[in-house]
Design a protein around this motif. Structure first.
Motif, short mmCIF file in Angstrom:
data_model
loop_
_atom_site.label_atom_id
_atom_site.label_comp_id
_atom_site.label_asym_id
_atom_site.label_seq_id
_atom_site.Cartn_x
_atom_site.Cartn_y
_atom_site.Cartn_z
N ALA A 132 -7.44 5.27 -0.11
CA ALA A 132 -7.72 5.04 -1.54
C ALA A 132 -9.04 4.28 -1.70
CB ALA A 132 -6.58 4.24 -2.17
N ARG A 133 -9.87 4.76 -2.61
CA ARG A 133 -11.09 4.02 -2.93
C ARG A 133 -10.81 3.14 -4.15
NH1 ARG A 133 -16.03 4.24 -0.99
NH2 ARG A 133 -15.74 6.28 -0.01
N VAL A 147 -6.12 1.57 2.66
CA VAL A 147 -5.08 2.53 3.02
C VAL A 147 -4.51 3.13 1.75
CG1 VAL A 147 -4.64 1.40 5.22
CG2 VAL A 147 -3.30 0.73 3.20
N THR A 148 -3.47 3.96 1.86
CA THR A 148 -3.02 4.73 0.71
C THR A 148 -2.57 3.85 -0.45
OG1 THR A 148 -2.12 6.20 2.43
CG2 THR A 148 -1.70 6.79 0.12
N VAL A 149 -1.73 2.86 -0.12
CA VAL A 149 -1.18 1.97 -1.13
C VAL A 149 -1.12 0.57 -0.53
CG1 VAL A 149 0.91 1.36 -2.43
CG2 VAL A 149 0.25 3.78 -2.20
N GLY A 150 -1.50 -0.43 -1.30
CA GLY A 150 -1.37 -1.81 -0.84
C GLY A 150 -1.04 -2.70 -2.02
N GLY A 151 -0.15 -3.64 -1.82
CA GLY A 151 0.20 -4.51 -2.93
C GLY A 151 0.67 -5.86 -2.46
N SER A 152 0.64 -6.80 -3.35
CA SER A 152 1.05 -8.16 -3.05
C SER A 152 2.50 -8.34 -3.48
CB SER A 152 0.13 -9.11 -3.81
OG SER A 152 0.50 -10.43 -3.58
N LEU A 153 3.26 -9.06 -2.67
CA LEU A 153 4.70 -9.17 -2.87
C LEU A 153 5.01 -10.36 -3.78
CD1 LEU A 153 7.23 -7.74 -1.63
CD2 LEU A 153 7.26 -9.53 0.08
N PRO A 154 5.52 -10.10 -4.99
CA PRO A 154 5.83 -11.21 -5.88
C PRO A 154 7.23 -11.77 -5.62
CG PRO A 154 6.22 -9.15 -7.02
CD PRO A 154 5.78 -8.79 -5.61
N ASN A 230 -4.98 1.61 -12.70
CA ASN A 230 -6.44 1.60 -12.58
C ASN A 230 -6.94 0.93 -11.29
OD1 ASN A 230 -6.80 2.86 -15.09
ND2 ASN A 230 -6.44 0.90 -16.13
N GLU A 231 -6.03 0.75 -10.31
CA GLU A 231 -6.48 0.03 -9.11
C GLU A 231 -7.39 0.88 -8.23
OE1 GLU A 231 -4.21 -2.67 -7.09
OE2 GLU A 231 -3.35 -3.52 -8.91
N ALA A 232 -7.01 2.16 -8.05
CA ALA A 232 -7.82 3.05 -7.22
C ALA A 232 -8.56 4.02 -8.12
CB ALA A 232 -6.94 3.81 -6.24
N SER A 233 -9.77 4.43 -7.70
CA SER A 233 -10.48 5.47 -8.46
C SER A 233 -10.11 6.84 -7.92
CB SER A 233 -11.99 5.24 -8.37
OG SER A 233 -12.43 5.27 -7.04
N THR A 234 -10.05 6.97 -6.60
CA THR A 234 -9.67 8.25 -5.99
C THR A 234 -8.83 7.96 -4.75
OG1 THR A 234 -11.67 8.22 -4.64
CG2 THR A 234 -11.77 9.48 -6.69
N ILE A 235 -7.97 8.91 -4.40
CA ILE A 235 -7.25 8.84 -3.12
C ILE A 235 -7.49 10.19 -2.44
CG2 ILE A 235 -5.05 8.41 -1.96
CD1 ILE A 235 -4.03 7.09 -4.52
#
Lengths: 294, 294
Positions: A132-133, A147-154, A230-235
């Motif tokens: 993902a860009r 990488v494809t998906v990344g997130g912070s754990l709340p 809106n986090e990634a522009s393209t994958i």
């Protein structure tokens, strides 16, 4: 990312009343700037900062009072990025002992957690990775690859729950697909220090201790991750050659470059025979943080 | 395996003249028993033992002279198990700086290396693992279970070369199959201390720093690993339930239990959600050894 020859020896340890062990690390400039109120016991001889309170609520209130005061007084630049999101703090046996405003995590050097998904295709055309860009509008590392998906754990989510939510939000991947096809393959754990020049914050040298829960997901060519929020522009699907060139060109963020390297190691694409620092790389990607973690 | 609260702070560091960094750790009783000849500089203040010599040959001769003397004088019980096999010692950038008789490795606490192969079947019957039962005649851990193939890496082989040889010797697996189907998935690195009651040796408390290069090999049901030399008595296909029961029953050797646990983690069979010590286990299985490694 800077090297950390001094960590954690020169830091103040974050302690919690009633618990053994260390919960985080504060650098000396942070300790000096805080107005330590009655919620705290600071010992400059032992270089410890202890949060007082015998309950979750007491600890939470102590942190909130302290951080709201410093936010109002403009003590720390990081607190100008206040989010109202809560990050969990865990004690022994994964006991949920407190939570804290996200933007303040770096001040205390607590462990923070993320989830990372690497979706890949492996067929007669070889192995290809969905990368993902980041959107150009992102404050941190705009337009860089991840990488494809990344997130912070709340607070309140397990890694798998977080992964399912983030895969939907960031890449339009369905819960059904992720539940069935993604599988946990371990963690990365590492420590970095913040850089005053980065867009993330303006205090330099804060300790960032991160644990990333890693998931691989082999998919067919019919699966097409597509940006939703809106986090990634393209994958896009990258061949191994393209991924390696992007690494060489510094296209990946530092953490995402580590994730790709770890994927290459786990899939036998980087081996003892191909990489002289093989053992060092593997053990440094899973650094013992010296603090309680989930 | 004992816990190691003292490692490596209370040990003497093994140094090599002309090299920075640490090559191994000697416990104090070992340092006291050795007759340190002119090949060595021992500093009791700095707690270092330095091997002198400006070439591979000089270092090798120094080690040989010293060990042959102690062997003749019966100083160490471990040297009664003299093997004439050589283990490599690596310096910075994997430079091959010396080698040493296998039975003496524990005296100096150098890093030793092994290869481990986990062959498994994954089909409509679920995931099953080929586990080898050690021969009753083995000095160490007789009749205990291990992964499909495991071997110690001698001087002169890369992990992949060693794996191919051991897979043939221990399990009758062809070079063609192993080259094609086994893939490197990383390492385990850990430290144990020797136990005077174990059959391996009779000095207690020696530092054993091990790096295991791990290979997974998914095979069809037509592949049947079969003992060839006398190391294993049987190699059988175990269901996950049978593997878990064998772990519970203490059937696996300690190192092999760690290998199985790591396999479970890499394959998503042990996850954050199922194991409260998930992060700790993963990082402790890849301990930074604090010494030069290959």
């Amino acid at each position: 990312m800077k090297s950390l020859p001094q960590y954690p020896e020169t830091c103040y340890k974050l302690l919690l009343e009633g618990f053994s062990g260390v919960f985080g690390h504060l650098i000396e400039p942070t300790v000096q700037k805080f107005t330590w109120n009655s919620h705290w016991a600071v010992d400059h001889g032992k270089r410890t900062v202890k949060l007082l309170g015998d309950s979750f609520e007491a600890r939470k209130n102590g942190l909130e009072d302290t951080l709201e005061y410093e936010r109002e007084h403009g003590t720390f630049n990081v607190l100008k990025r206040w989010t109202e999101e809560r990050l969990p703090i865990y004690g022994p046996g994964r006991q949920f002992v407190a939570d804290i405003e996200r933007s303040a995590a770096g001040l205390f050097g607590i462990a923070t957690y993320g989830v990372q998904l690497i979706a890949y295709v492996e067929n007669e055309d070889g192995l290809r990775i969905w990368a993902a860009r980041r959107a150009a509008s992102q404050a941190l590392y705009p337009s860089k690859l991840g990488v494809t998906v990344g997130g912070s754990l709340p607070t309140g989510e397990t890694p798998l729950q977080c992964l399912i939510r983030e895969a939907q939000e960031e890449a339009s991947l369905s819960e059904d697909l992720v539940s069935k096809s993604a599988h946990a393959v371990g963690i990365l754990s590492y420590v970095t220090t913040s850089d005053a020049k980065s867009a993330r914050d303006s205090e330099a040298g804060l300790i960032r201790a991160e644990v990333q829960y890693i998931y691989d997901m082999k998919v067919g060519v019919d699966v097409k991750p597509t940006p939703f929020d809106n986090e990634a522009s393209t994958i896009s699907l990258y061949s191994l050659g393209e991924i390696k060139k992007a690494l060489d060109d510094g296209e990946f963020t530092p953490a995402n470059a580590c994730l790709i390297l770890d994927f290459f190691i786990r899939h036998g694409l980087v081996t003892y025979e191909s990489e002289v620092n093989y053992v060092q790389i593997i053990s440094r990607l899973r650094r013992s943080l010296g603090i309680h973690t989930a």
